[in-house]
Design a protein around this motif. Structure first.
Motif, PDB file in Angstrom:
ATOM      1  N   ALA A   1       0.848  -1.202   0.000  1.00 54.57           N
ATOM      2  CA  ALA A   1       0.000   0.000   0.000  1.00 54.57           C
ATOM      3  C   ALA A   1       0.879   1.247   0.000  1.00 54.57           C
ATOM      4  N   GLY A   2       0.537   2.197  -0.859  1.00 54.27           N
ATOM      5  CA  GLY A   2       1.317   3.437  -0.930  1.00 54.27           C
ATOM      6  C   GLY A   2       0.859   4.406   0.144  1.00 54.27           C
ATOM      7  N   LEU A   3       1.798   5.121   0.731  1.00 54.90           N
ATOM      8  CA  LEU A   3       1.452   6.097   1.775  1.00 54.90           C
ATOM      9  C   LEU A   3       1.730   7.491   1.215  1.00 54.90           C
ATOM     10  N   GLU A   4       0.703   8.312   1.174  1.00 54.87           N
ATOM     11  CA  GLU A   4       0.843   9.671   0.648  1.00 54.87           C
ATOM     12  C   GLU A   4       1.753  10.491   1.560  1.00 54.87           C
ATOM     13  N   THR A   5       2.506  11.446   0.980  1.00 55.75           N
ATOM     14  CA  THR A   5       3.288  12.358   1.815  1.00 55.75           C
ATOM     15  C   THR A   5       2.780  13.789   1.576  1.00 55.75           C
ATOM     16  N   LEU A   6       2.927  14.619   2.600  1.00 57.97           N
ATOM     17  CA  LEU A   6       2.490  16.011   2.483  1.00 57.97           C
ATOM     18  C   LEU A   6       3.433  16.765   1.565  1.00 57.97           C
ATOM     19  N   THR A   7       2.916  17.659   0.725  1.00 54.93           N
ATOM     20  CA  THR A   7       3.790  18.566  -0.023  1.00 54.93           C
ATOM     21  C   THR A   7       4.289  19.623   0.968  1.00 54.93           C
ATOM     22  N   GLU A   8       5.326  20.363   0.562  1.00 50.56           N
ATOM     23  CA  GLU A   8       5.844  21.428   1.456  1.00 50.56           C
ATOM     24  C   GLU A   8       4.752  22.442   1.752  1.00 50.56           C
ATOM     25  N   GLU A   9       3.993  22.750   0.682  1.00 45.45           N
ATOM     26  CA  GLU A   9       2.911  23.726   0.837  1.00 45.45           C
ATOM     27  C   GLU A   9       1.876  23.246   1.854  1.00 45.45           C
ATOM     28  N   GLN A  10       1.521  21.968   1.766  1.00 44.22           N
ATOM     29  CA  GLN A  10       0.538  21.409   2.701  1.00 44.22           C
ATOM     30  C   GLN A  10       1.075  21.417   4.131  1.00 44.22           C
ATOM     31  N   GLU A  11       2.337  21.089   4.250  1.00 48.98           N
ATOM     32  CA  GLU A  11       2.932  21.069   5.586  1.00 48.98           C
ATOM     33  C   GLU A  11       2.899  22.465   6.209  1.00 48.98           C
ATOM     34  N   ARG A  12       3.236  23.467   5.373  1.00 50.52           N
ATOM     35  CA  ARG A  12       3.196  24.860   5.848  1.00 50.52           C
ATOM     36  C   ARG A  12       1.776  25.239   6.252  1.00 50.52           C
ATOM     37  N   TYR A  13       0.816  24.850   5.388  1.00 54.35           N
ATOM     38  CA  TYR A  13      -0.594  25.193   5.625  1.00 54.35           C
ATOM     39  C   TYR A  13      -1.096  24.593   6.944  1.00 54.35           C
ATOM     40  N   LEU A  14      -0.756  23.317   7.148  1.00 54.90           N
ATOM     41  CA  LEU A  14      -1.251  22.628   8.343  1.00 54.90           C
ATOM     42  C   LEU A  14      -0.576  23.142   9.619  1.00 54.90           C
ATOM     43  N   GLY A  15       0.631  23.724   9.449  1.00 57.92           N
ATOM     44  CA  GLY A  15       1.344  24.218  10.632  1.00 57.92           C
ATOM     45  C   GLY A  15       1.074  25.688  10.904  1.00 57.92           C
ATOM     46  N   ALA A  16       0.285  26.330  10.032  1.00 58.39           N
ATOM     47  CA  ALA A  16       0.087  27.778  10.172  1.00 58.39           C
ATOM     48  C   ALA A  16      -1.290  28.078  10.739  1.00 58.39           C
ATOM     49  N   TRP A  17      -1.427  29.217  11.363  1.00 55.93           N
ATOM     50  CA  TRP A  17      -2.742  29.620  11.884  1.00 55.93           C
ATOM     51  C   TRP A  17      -3.210  30.934  11.279  1.00 55.93           C
ATOM     52  N   GLU A  18      -2.314  31.588  10.481  1.00 50.61           N
ATOM     53  CA  GLU A  18      -2.664  32.918   9.991  1.00 50.61           C
ATOM     54  C   GLU A  18      -3.718  32.892   8.897  1.00 50.61           C
ATOM     55  N   GLN A  19      -3.729  31.812   8.067  1.00 50.65           N
ATOM     56  CA  GLN A  19      -4.631  31.803   6.915  1.00 50.65           C
ATOM     57  C   GLN A  19      -6.078  31.600   7.335  1.00 50.65           C
ATOM     58  N   GLY A  20      -6.973  32.494   6.874  1.00 47.20           N
ATOM     59  CA  GLY A  20      -8.399  32.348   7.190  1.00 47.20           C
ATOM     60  C   GLY A  20      -9.115  31.563   6.109  1.00 47.20           C
ATOM     61  N   THR A  21     -10.404  31.809   5.956  1.00 46.08           N
ATOM     62  CA  THR A  21     -11.166  31.095   4.939  1.00 46.08           C
ATOM     63  C   THR A  21     -10.804  31.594   3.544  1.00 46.08           C
TER      64      THR A  21
END
Ligand SMILES: NC(=O)c1ccc[n+]([C@@H]2O[C@H](COP(=O)([O-])OP(=O)(O)OC[C@H]3O[C@@H](n4cnc5c(N)ncnc54)[C@H](O)[C@@H]3O)[C@@H](O)[C@H]2O)c1
Length: 415
Positions: A395-415
């Motif tokens: 089974a293949g395991l997806e990895t986060l892109t750099e952009e996704q990692e940044r997005y998930l670690g950030a709180w500044e971005q709103g809707t």
């Protein structure tokens, strides 16, 4: 070498069956290869009190490959596979276990493995721990491993009371153990045990599952998959609600007793079904227990109500009541998947025993600094086991892109 087993001549069959389990335990095999190189358990004596099955044999061989010397006794008198015991002895691993041994023999065997002065004890139900805290209170132990929910509950009670003498890893609490072994392993193999013993058809029957924890979750799902109408008995409101929203009927034991055809306990509690329930059950009901100890079905109470008792098939005993109704018990009310089938499939024990092997390594590295408490393995080890299993399954395991990692670690971005 000392040992006590049923029949050394059974070794060839034991070897064949261990090899079959080994082929389906790729995670443990990967750990074994690393252990062979790193030798993390050099000089460590291990005493294990576990179900003597093909999968346990592969774990024992893995610990030995890591440099440990190992000795094994049974964690349940009915779960021992005598051919596996014979093969292990032939392979140089002392085993003290005979299927069907009585309580005196069971404890004689536990004492025999503890006489080897182990550094680490592996338990499945806290039996060596109990002996080490009641009778052998001076014996030094580096640390312990506990495989099952019931054992962990006992250990936590000991830690809370301040009487636990050494650190113990609650292997059961690793996600890669209880979310798979308890759910999928117990779910499938408990039904396997009932089917082997009785050969009944589940479709259309009312199957009552007592306890909707990990094991009950698996049992209910598999029974429903076979076409049964599933009823769940739970004391925990959230778990009971979750069973109700899975589509099962949720009711009390008293309500379920007169309507069930098959009753399966998986609570870790005592006397779930007792005389007041037997008194209203249908003729020919089948009762089995998947919980760790044989206390979930009140067989003493049933015995007192019965006018006759007979064995009707292998692992199937019938109690006849005075009005002629019959209550059928599978595997003496002991762990049905081990008593009447072969326990969990190797594919799932692969992860549980990978956790055990990694727990042993972790404990040897850390025990000196650990106060005597109950520990859960670090999450990275769970991730490692899950990754290896996924790899083995292709089974293949997806990895986060750099952009996704940044997005998930950030709180500044709103809707
Ligand atoms: N057969 C096996 O191979 C196997 C494998 C894993 C665990 N176990 C054993 O199975 C048992 C259950 O394990 P688990 O991991 O599912 O535990 P768990 O704690 O997740 O679930 C047990 C559930 O039973 C419920 N319960 C307790 N008393 C009850 C009562 N009187 N009536 C109804 N429900 C009640 C609890 O609320 C809980 O939801 C334990 O004894 C465990 O050691 C057996």
């Amino acid at each position: 070498m000392n040992y006590d087993i049923a029949d050394p001549a059974l070794a060839p069959e034991g070897y064949r069956r261990i090899a079959w389990a080994d082929r389906r335990m790729p995670v443990l095999a990967a750990i074994r290869r690393r252990f062979e190189e790193d030798q993390p358990l050099t000089g460590i004596r291990v005493a294990a009190c576990m179900h003597v099955t093909t999968e346990t044999a592969v774990l024992m061989q893995t610990l030995r490959a890591g440099g440990a010397s190992v000795v094994l006794s049974a964690s349940n008198p009915l779960s021992t596979q005598d051919d596996v015991a014979a093969a292990l002895v032939d392979d140089g691993i002392p085993v003290y276990a005979i299927r069907g041994e009585d309580s005196a023999k069971f404890y004689e065997h536990i004492n025999a493995i503890l006489d080897t002065e182990p550094h680490l004890v592996f338990d499945d139900g806290a039996d060596t721990t109990t002996v080490l805290h009641r009778e052998r209170t001076e014996q030094p132990i580096l640390g312990g491993m506990e495989e099952t929910t019931t054992g962990v509950i006992r250990l936590r009670a000991m830690a809370n009371d301040g009487v636990l003498r050494y650190p113990v890893v609650a292997v059961n609490d690793s996600a890669t153990k209880h979310l798979f072994d308890n759910r999928h392993g117990t779910g499938q193999s408990s039904l396997d045990g009932i089917l082997r013993a009785s050969n009944i058809l589940f479709a259309g029957r009312t199957v009552v599952v007592a306890g909707y924890g990990d094991c009950g979750w698996g049992i209910a799902r598999r029974a429903a998959g076979l076409g049964a109408n599933v009823v769940v008995i739970e004391v925990d409101p959230v778990r009971a609600l979750s069973a109700a929203m899975e589509g099962y009927r949720v009711m009390t034991a008293a309500e379920a007793a007169p309507i069930g055809d098959v009753f399966i306990t998986a609570t870790g509690d005592i006397r779930i079904f007792r005389p007041e329930h037997f008194a209203v059950m249908k003729d020919g009901v089948i009762l089995a227990n998947a919980g760790h100890f044989d206390v979930e079905l009140d067989l003493k109470g049933l015995g007192a109500m019965a006018v006759a008792r007979r064995t009707i098939r292998e692992n199937l005993e019938e109690y006849e009541l005075d009005d002629g109704r019959r209550v059928v018990i599978v595997a003496e009310g002991r762990l049905v998947n081990l008593g009447a089938a072969e326990g969990h499939p190797a594919d799932v024990m692969d992860m549980s025993f990978a956790d055990q092997a990694l727990a042993a390594e972790w404990l040897v590295q850390n025990a000196a600094d650990l106060p005597p408490k109950v520990y859960t393995l670090p999450g990275e080890l769970d991730d490692e086991v899950a990754r290896l299993k996924l790899q083995a399954m292709g089974a293949g395991l997806e990895t986060l892109t750099e952009e996704q990692e940044r997005y998930l670690g950030a709180w500044e971005q709103g809707t």
